[in-house]
Design an enzyme around this catalytic site. Structure first.
Site, PDB file in Angstrom:
ATOM      1  N   THR A 137       0.860  -1.185   0.000  1.00 54.17           N
ATOM      2  CA  THR A 137       0.000   0.000   0.000  1.00 54.17           C
ATOM      3  C   THR A 137       0.898   1.236   0.000  1.00 54.17           C
ATOM      4  OG1 THR A 137      -1.671  -1.180   1.271  1.00 54.17           O
ATOM      5  CG2 THR A 137      -1.853   1.223   1.190  1.00 54.17           C
ATOM      6  N   LYS A 194       0.398   5.085   8.506  1.00 55.70           N
ATOM      7  CA  LYS A 194       0.969   5.401   7.180  1.00 55.70           C
ATOM      8  C   LYS A 194      -0.160   5.623   6.162  1.00 55.70           C
ATOM      9  CE  LYS A 194       1.687   1.821   4.836  1.00 55.70           C
ATOM     10  NZ  LYS A 194       1.503   0.845   3.819  1.00 55.70           N
ATOM     11  N   LYS A 196      -7.587   1.705  -2.520  1.00 55.30           N
ATOM     12  CA  LYS A 196      -7.088   1.084  -1.286  1.00 55.30           C
ATOM     13  C   LYS A 196      -7.112   2.082  -0.120  1.00 55.30           C
ATOM     14  CE  LYS A 196      -4.928  -1.487   1.628  1.00 55.30           C
ATOM     15  NZ  LYS A 196      -5.699  -2.459   2.379  1.00 55.30           N
TER      16      LYS A 196
END
Ligand code: NAP
Length: 289
Positions: free
Chosen positions: A102, A245, A177
């Site tokens: 990701t 993150k 995502k």
């Protein structure tokens, strides 16, 4: 009979290990590299070949998949001195690199452009689903890239996931995502707050989780996290630091809503308290009601 397509796999963390294992089990020859070399041993015992560095993985493979922590890790593996695109990459024209980590949509677009400049093909393919779906081969794979490269990768996606979706060019998979993980953050935060609020008023977590899970609000996530909450044990399936993150990447990609800023602060604070290596559900330990 063994499949002929040779796979390279870089990154044997919580996700990469079961995913690479599934490709081996499906009969693909798999060459592996992990920064901490000792993590390779289980896969070597299962038949994988170990390579000295990412460039050697590429030399031994037709398709190389990366499953790494974050943007910096993926860039290091692509661009480092012994990286996938180091000096002799021109000898590997037409090979396909797939990043399943990701990362920011902008990072995927950058990786796509440097990969194609070297004469190789690129797809981004981040996944929805944690360690259990990775083990079961039931991930949801969110793809960005050309239809031609997607077709090449599809047999692998069929081993790794229950579904793959081509969403557009590089960056589209990452954008989807990040939106999905924003909702994940909201649901984890909401579940933790609801359980703690009920507890403050004398309702046990066990009863509250039964009420949630048996009613319309129960979902795959609430059911998955119930035992962790009740046992107060949070071994990382999806490490909290990775959600911090992802929420940061989402903010950089334009997420600016009523709930996004407090959500980001909440997970950052938990990370600062040292909960980053634990599962996202460990947020419940840092929330004050
Ligand atoms: P993880 O367990 O933390 O593993 C990270 C991997 O990246 C390890 O192999 C690590 O190597 C490697 N790495 C980190 N920095 C590196 C560097 N500078 N150079 C080379 N290798 C480096 O992570 P994970 O849970 O497998 O997640 C991988 C990716 O998938 C992340 O982007 C995450 O956000 C995403 N994701 C995770 C989940 C989940 O539930 N876990 C679900 C969907 C998506 P070492 O072994 O040497 O540390």
């Amino acid at each position: 009979m063994e499949n002929k397509l040779r796979i390279g796999w870089i990154g044997l963390g919580n996700m990469g290990m079961p995913m690479a294992t599934n490709l081996l089990k499906a009969g693909y020859p798999v060459t592996i590299y992990n920064r901490s070399r000792e993590k390779e041993n289980i896969l070597i015992a299962a038949g994988a070949i170990s390579a000295q560095n990412p460039a050697t993985v590429l030399a031994n493979a037709d398709i190389v998949i990366t499953m790494l922590s974050n943007d910096a890790a993926v860039k290091a593996v692509f661009e480092g001195p012994e990286g996938l695109l180091s000096k002799d990459a021109e000898n590997h024209q037409g090979k396909l690199l797939i990043d399943m980590s990701t990362v920011a949509p902008a990072t995927s677009r950058y990786l796509s452009s440097i990969t194609e400049k070297s004469g190789l093909a690129f797809l981004e393919a981040p996944v929805s689903g944690s360690v259990k779906p990775a083990q079961d081969g039931t991930l949801l794979i969110l793809v960005g890239g050309s239809p031609e490269n997607y077709e090449k990768a599809k047999p692998l996606f069929e081993v790794l996931g229950k579904m793959s979706l081509l969403l557009g060019g590089p960056g589209f998979g990452s954008s989807a995502k990040l939106a999905n993980n924003y909702l994940l953050g909201l649901q984890i935060q909401g579940l933790a707050e609801a359980v703690l609020f009920a507890q403050k008023n004398g309702i046990s977590p066990e009863n509250m989780l039964t009420i949630i899970n048996e009613g319309a609000l129960g979902n795959g996530l609430s059911k998955l996290k119930t035992s962790s909450i009740l046992q107060e044990q949070f071994p990382a399936a999806f490490a909290l630091k990775h959600l911090v993150k992802d929420l940061g990447l989402a903010k950089d990609a334009g997420l600016e809503t009523v709930l996004s800023n407090p959500l980001i602060s909440s997970f950052k604070e938990a990370n600062d308290q040292g909960l980053g290596e634990e599962d996202v559900m460990a947020i419940i330990k840092s929330i004050k009601i």
